[in-house]
Design an enzyme around this catalytic site. Structure first.
Site, PDB file in Angstrom:
ATOM      1  N   THR A  77      49.252  50.706  43.188  1.00  0.00           N
ATOM      2  CA  THR A  77      48.268  49.758  42.685  1.00  0.00           C
ATOM      3  C   THR A  77      48.342  49.645  41.168  1.00  0.00           C
ATOM      4  O   THR A  77      48.784  50.578  40.486  1.00  0.00           O
ATOM      5  CB  THR A  77      46.844  50.214  43.084  1.00  0.00           C
ATOM      6  OG1 THR A  77      45.874  49.420  42.414  1.00  0.00           O
ATOM      7  CG2 THR A  77      46.601  51.665  42.686  1.00  0.00           C
ATOM      8  N   ASP A  78      47.876  48.514  40.650  1.00  0.00           N
ATOM      9  CA  ASP A  78      47.801  48.359  39.194  1.00  0.00           C
ATOM     10  C   ASP A  78      46.735  49.259  38.579  1.00  0.00           C
ATOM     11  O   ASP A  78      46.729  49.505  37.375  1.00  0.00           O
ATOM     12  CB  ASP A  78      47.547  46.901  38.806  1.00  0.00           C
ATOM     13  CG  ASP A  78      46.311  46.296  39.442  1.00  0.00           C
ATOM     14  OD1 ASP A  78      45.602  46.998  40.189  1.00  0.00           O
ATOM     15  OD2 ASP A  78      46.057  45.088  39.213  1.00  0.00           O
ATOM     16  N   GLU A  79      45.825  49.785  39.401  1.00  0.00           N
ATOM     17  CA  GLU A  79      44.727  50.585  38.869  1.00  0.00           C
ATOM     18  C   GLU A  79      45.183  51.912  38.280  1.00  0.00           C
ATOM     19  O   GLU A  79      44.437  52.546  37.522  1.00  0.00           O
ATOM     20  CB  GLU A  79      43.659  50.799  39.943  1.00  0.00           C
ATOM     21  CG  GLU A  79      43.010  49.499  40.386  1.00  0.00           C
ATOM     22  CD  GLU A  79      41.778  49.697  41.240  1.00  0.00           C
ATOM     23  OE1 GLU A  79      41.007  50.629  40.962  1.00  0.00           O
ATOM     24  OE2 GLU A  79      41.591  48.909  42.181  1.00  0.00           O
TER      25      GLU A  79
ATOM     26  N   TYR B 174      39.893  57.096  43.141  1.00  0.00           N
ATOM     27  CA  TYR B 174      40.897  56.335  43.887  1.00  0.00           C
ATOM     28  C   TYR B 174      42.179  56.180  43.087  1.00  0.00           C
ATOM     29  O   TYR B 174      43.269  56.528  43.556  1.00  0.00           O
ATOM     30  CB  TYR B 174      40.349  54.950  44.260  1.00  0.00           C
ATOM     31  CG  TYR B 174      41.442  53.963  44.616  1.00  0.00           C
ATOM     32  CD1 TYR B 174      42.297  54.203  45.686  1.00  0.00           C
ATOM     33  CD2 TYR B 174      41.636  52.804  43.865  1.00  0.00           C
ATOM     34  CE1 TYR B 174      43.313  53.309  46.000  1.00  0.00           C
ATOM     35  CE2 TYR B 174      42.643  51.904  44.187  1.00  0.00           C
ATOM     36  CZ  TYR B 174      43.480  52.162  45.251  1.00  0.00           C
ATOM     37  OH  TYR B 174      44.491  51.291  45.561  1.00  0.00           O
TER      38      TYR B 174
END
Length: 365
Positions: free
Chosen positions: A135-137, A161
């Protein structure tokens, strides 16, 4: 028979869309979908392919290393595409343990199984691929004028997360450099489209409108995300599997930044228009009073911002574009139209999820 692919999380939102994409575009390949069918996995999402001779569903957990090893051997799997993850940030704040268990320990379990069968036992010592969906997170948050995340952006996760996904990314990388496992990783922006679990922003807004419920907006609603239509994501993974360099990471983005409040406002406008032009929707969704009145925006409610809420994400897919020929096919306008239409046409799918979620919450209260 073509290649054999094991898809973990194959009944979840992105995983099931990948399964549908692959079965449609490569009908001679065999696809095995492994899913634990936790709250976000939905067996019903696989209905269009469940009877295909080249498809198999396995109800199981990625933490079961023996099960995964058995599937790799029995089906002669040489490609594993790993979607299975706990992914809802709000849930990671209230219950981070499940994210550590699934995203870190579960990924490590898969890596161990793949290494044992493909390398140690010599089934596919070189001709294999372990593709990991991230994910980009993991990159943290961006300021209003910061350049978009690239593959060289330093990791700076801000939620349990994203921290768990960052850890899994590093584990995947380590299995290449330590053991020679043939891995690739992709970091994607926010996905949307069919089969999206109704707790996420876009399907939540659509289904709440149809029940005349409030549309909760965190803080000032100016959090910006880069939105990627889920089938474009599947095409990006396809390109990585076909053309990607082992050991490389590729950012798959929608080139499509929107503030949350602007997305919600657009969905309200589009649903207002559909109810105005399609009278049958008023009979189908009698509870959607604001939509029937052409005033979905009246349902918008601002709520307290969540803890550690990242302000902006944006993906720079220049590397994937240059090396793989990746480019999103859907604009946000075309993708959101398809998404709204899908939800309006598939009430049975999401209504069953909402009913089950309501019952589960009341059982625990």
């Amino acid at each position: 028979m073509g290649q054999v692919i094991l898809v973990t999380g194959g009944a979840g939102f992105i995983g099931v869309n990948f399964v549908h994409y692959w079965m449609k575009n490569y009908p001679d390949d065999r696809v095995i979908a492994l899913d634990a069918l936790t709250y976000a996995g939905n067996f019903a999402s696989l209905a269009p392919v469940i009877n295909s001779k080249n498809f198999r569903f396995v109800h199981g957990n990625i933490l079961d290393q023996g099960l995964v090893e058995g599937l790799l051997r029995e089906e002669s799997v040489n490609t594993l595409v790993h979607f299975a993850a706990e992914s809802h940030v709000d849930r990671s704040i209230t219950g981070p343990d499940a994210f550590i268990e699934t995203n870190i320990v579960g990924t490590h379990s898969l890596l161990k199984a793949a290494k044992k069968v493909w390398i140690d036992e010599g089934m596919f010592p070189q001709d294999h691929r372990f593709h990991h969906i991230s994910t980009d997170e993991v990159y943290g948050t961006l300021g209003p004028d910061d350049p978009a995340f690239s593959e060289t952006t330093s990791y700076a996760p801000n939620s349990p997360y994203s921290a768990s996904k960052a850890a899994s990314d590093h584990l995947v990388r380590s299995y290449l450099h330590t053991y020679g496992l043939q891995v690739t990783t992709s970091n994607c922006s926010n996905n949307y489209g069919p089969y999206h679990f109704p707790e996420k922003l876009i399907p939540l807004v659509i289904t709440n409108i149809l029940h005349n419920k409030s549309l909760p907006i965190y803080g000032d609603g100016q959090q910006i995300r880069d939105w990627l239509y889920v089938e474009d994501h599947a095409r990006g993974i396809d390109l990585i599997l076909k053309k990607g360099v082992v050991g490389e990471c590729y950012n798959i983005g929608g080139i499509n930044e929107w503030a949350n409040i602007d997305i919600v406002t657009l969905i309200c406008k589009l649903i207002d228009a559909k109810f105005a032009s399609q009278p049958e929707l008023k009979q189908k969704y009698p509870l959607a009073l604001a939509a029937q009145a052409g005033d979905c925006k009246s349902l918008i409610t601002y709520v307290t911002d969540r803890l550690g809420h990242d302000r902006r994400y944006a993906i720079d897919p220049a590397k994937a574009n240059a090396e793989l020929g990746y480019k999103p096919a859907e604009s946000f306008n075309s993708g959101i139209e398809k998404t709204i239409t899908w939800y309006l046409d598939n009430e049975t799918w999401w209504a069953e999820i909402l009913d089950k979620t309501y019952l589960d919450r009341n059982a625990k209260s």
